[in-house]
Design a protein around this motif. Structure first.
Motif, PDB file in Angstrom:
ATOM      1  N   LEU A   1       0.814  -1.210   0.000  1.00 44.68           N
ATOM      2  CA  LEU A   1       0.000   0.000   0.000  1.00 44.68           C
ATOM      3  C   LEU A   1       0.849   1.263   0.000  1.00 44.68           C
ATOM      4  CD1 LEU A   1      -2.901  -0.969   2.436  1.00 44.68           C
ATOM      5  CD2 LEU A   1      -2.986  -0.772  -0.064  1.00 44.68           C
ATOM      6  N   ASP A   2       2.034   1.199   0.614  1.00 43.00           N
ATOM      7  CA  ASP A   2       2.905   2.380   0.626  1.00 43.00           C
ATOM      8  C   ASP A   2       3.296   2.786  -0.790  1.00 43.00           C
ATOM      9  OD1 ASP A   2       2.748   2.490   3.338  1.00 43.00           O
ATOM     10  OD2 ASP A   2       4.708   1.591   3.719  1.00 43.00           O
ATOM     11  N   ALA A   3       3.585   1.789  -1.638  1.00 46.72           N
ATOM     12  CA  ALA A   3       3.971   2.092  -3.022  1.00 46.72           C
ATOM     13  C   ALA A   3       2.787   2.586  -3.840  1.00 46.72           C
ATOM     14  CB  ALA A   3       4.587   0.855  -3.675  1.00 46.72           C
ATOM     15  N   LEU A   4       1.578   2.149  -3.486  1.00 54.78           N
ATOM     16  CA  LEU A   4       0.384   2.566  -4.232  1.00 54.78           C
ATOM     17  C   LEU A   4      -0.174   3.897  -3.752  1.00 54.78           C
ATOM     18  CD1 LEU A   4      -1.447  -0.871  -4.492  1.00 54.78           C
ATOM     19  CD2 LEU A   4      -0.381   0.390  -6.362  1.00 54.78           C
ATOM     20  N   GLN A   5       0.187   4.296  -2.557  1.00 51.05           N
ATOM     21  CA  GLN A   5      -0.372   5.503  -1.954  1.00 51.05           C
ATOM     22  C   GLN A   5      -0.297   6.733  -2.862  1.00 51.05           C
ATOM     23  OE1 GLN A   5      -1.820   5.417   1.147  1.00 51.05           O
ATOM     24  NE2 GLN A   5      -2.423   7.560   1.050  1.00 51.05           N
ATOM     25  N   PRO A   6       0.847   6.995  -3.539  1.00 51.91           N
ATOM     26  CA  PRO A   6       0.915   8.200  -4.383  1.00 51.91           C
ATOM     27  C   PRO A   6      -0.063   8.195  -5.554  1.00 51.91           C
ATOM     28  CG  PRO A   6       3.117   7.380  -3.886  1.00 51.91           C
ATOM     29  CD  PRO A   6       2.158   6.318  -3.459  1.00 51.91           C
ATOM     30  N   LEU A   7      -0.585   7.017  -5.924  1.00 53.27           N
ATOM     31  CA  LEU A   7      -1.489   6.927  -7.076  1.00 53.27           C
ATOM     32  C   LEU A   7      -2.958   7.030  -6.690  1.00 53.27           C
ATOM     33  CD1 LEU A   7       0.184   4.010  -9.070  1.00 53.27           C
ATOM     34  CD2 LEU A   7       0.480   6.461  -9.399  1.00 53.27           C
ATOM     35  N   LEU A   8      -3.278   6.889  -5.425  1.00 50.28           N
ATOM     36  CA  LEU A   8      -4.671   6.879  -5.004  1.00 50.28           C
ATOM     37  C   LEU A   8      -5.294   8.263  -5.180  1.00 50.28           C
ATOM     38  CD1 LEU A   8      -4.370   4.657  -1.820  1.00 50.28           C
ATOM     39  CD2 LEU A   8      -4.924   3.975  -4.163  1.00 50.28           C
ATOM     40  N   ARG A   9      -6.522   8.302  -5.672  1.00 48.86           N
ATOM     41  CA  ARG A   9      -7.192   9.551  -5.984  1.00 48.86           C
ATOM     42  C   ARG A   9      -8.509   9.654  -5.223  1.00 48.86           C
ATOM     43  NH1 ARG A   9      -2.889  10.284  -7.384  1.00 48.86           N
ATOM     44  NH2 ARG A   9      -2.048  10.946  -9.385  1.00 48.86           N
ATOM     45  N   PRO A  10      -8.954  10.879  -4.946  1.00 58.15           N
ATOM     46  CA  PRO A  10     -10.242  11.051  -4.255  1.00 58.15           C
ATOM     47  C   PRO A  10     -11.400  10.397  -5.005  1.00 58.15           C
ATOM     48  CG  PRO A  10      -9.019  13.120  -4.300  1.00 58.15           C
ATOM     49  CD  PRO A  10      -8.275  12.165  -5.182  1.00 58.15           C
ATOM     50  N   GLU A  11     -11.286  10.324  -6.342  1.00 60.22           N
ATOM     51  CA  GLU A  11     -12.359   9.712  -7.140  1.00 60.22           C
ATOM     52  C   GLU A  11     -12.419   8.202  -6.986  1.00 60.22           C
ATOM     53  OE1 GLU A  11     -10.935  13.506  -8.915  1.00 60.22           O
ATOM     54  OE2 GLU A  11      -9.960  11.613  -8.357  1.00 60.22           O
ATOM     55  N   GLY A  12     -11.366   7.610  -6.399  1.00 62.51           N
ATOM     56  CA  GLY A  12     -11.370   6.173  -6.157  1.00 62.51           C
ATOM     57  C   GLY A  12     -10.663   5.334  -7.191  1.00 62.51           C
TER      58      GLY A  12
END
Length: 219
Positions: free
Chosen positions: A40-51
């Motif tokens: 999840l740490d590596a994916l965190q920068p890609l997560l968006r408010p839109e989901g």
């Protein structure tokens, strides 16, 4: 002509294409990545408010060792960071293409959709399987030459260090272009370019005859 745009947050990738020599596999059906919960740490920068968002990933052949056996699978990375892997069965669908590209001294990239939030996320590849790749695409990969920068390094290394060399003139900056839409169409985000297969919304008016889709960036 029609223009069918995705939601604004899905128009452009959330990250840059991979650096270095790489080949992006054509779009295809969905392939679920496994093990994202460990990264999840590596994916965190890609997560968006839109989901959700779409992003470039790279695919790598690795060998997993267990107490009883070993298995070859495909590891999925985002910006060089591991975010999961494919099951052995689904790895087998892509490994021939990854090995073919590796023979060209290039890495394999693909397009993926990243969904979720900071406590749960998933990655889904949208990529053609090895048996679905057309000969035209395979031939195009094989015909690619090493990048000019690499050739320049090899040429420079062949020149004896004792041999004096003169600097050539500094080249002018590269020209760039941008995508433009007709006056009555919705304005895309700054820097947006149409992805492969993109079509305008059929509800939009036709583009004027002879419309210039690409213009110099400074215009």
């Amino acid at each position: 002509m029609t223009l069918d745009l995705a939601e604004p947050h899905m128009l452009v990738p959330a990250n840059l294409p991979p650096s270095g020599e790489h080949r992006t596999l054509p779009l295809g059906g969905a392939i679920q990545v496994t093990g994202e919960e460990k990264h999840l740490d590596a994916l965190q920068p890609l997560l968006r408010p839109e989901g959700e968002c779409w992003a470039y990933v790279t695919l790598h052949e690795i060998v997993e060792e267990t107490a009883r056996t070993s298995k070859t699978v495909v590891e999925v990375r985002v910006d060089g960071e591991r975010v999961g892997q494919l099951t052995p069965k689904m790895s087998g669908e892509l490994l021939p293409a990854i090995r073919h590209i590796a023979e060209m001294e290039a890495s394999t990239s693909a397009r993926a959709i990243v969904k979720g939030n900071r406590i749960k996320a998933e990655v889904v590849l949208y990529v053609a399987r090895a048996h679905e790749l057309p000969d035209t695409w395979l031939n195009g990969v094989a015909d690619r030459k090493p990048p000019a920068a690499a050739e320049a390094v090899v040429a420079a290394a062949a020149v004896p260090r004792t041999q004096p060399r003169e600097h050539g003139p500094i080249p002018p900056p590269p020209t760039s272009i941008r995508f433009t839409v007709p006056p009555e169409w919705p304005a895309p985000p700054s820097g947006w370019v149409p992805p492969p297969g993109w079509r305008p919304d059929p509800a939009w008016p036709p583009a004027p005859t002879g419309w210039q889709w690409w213009v110099p960036a400074w215009e």
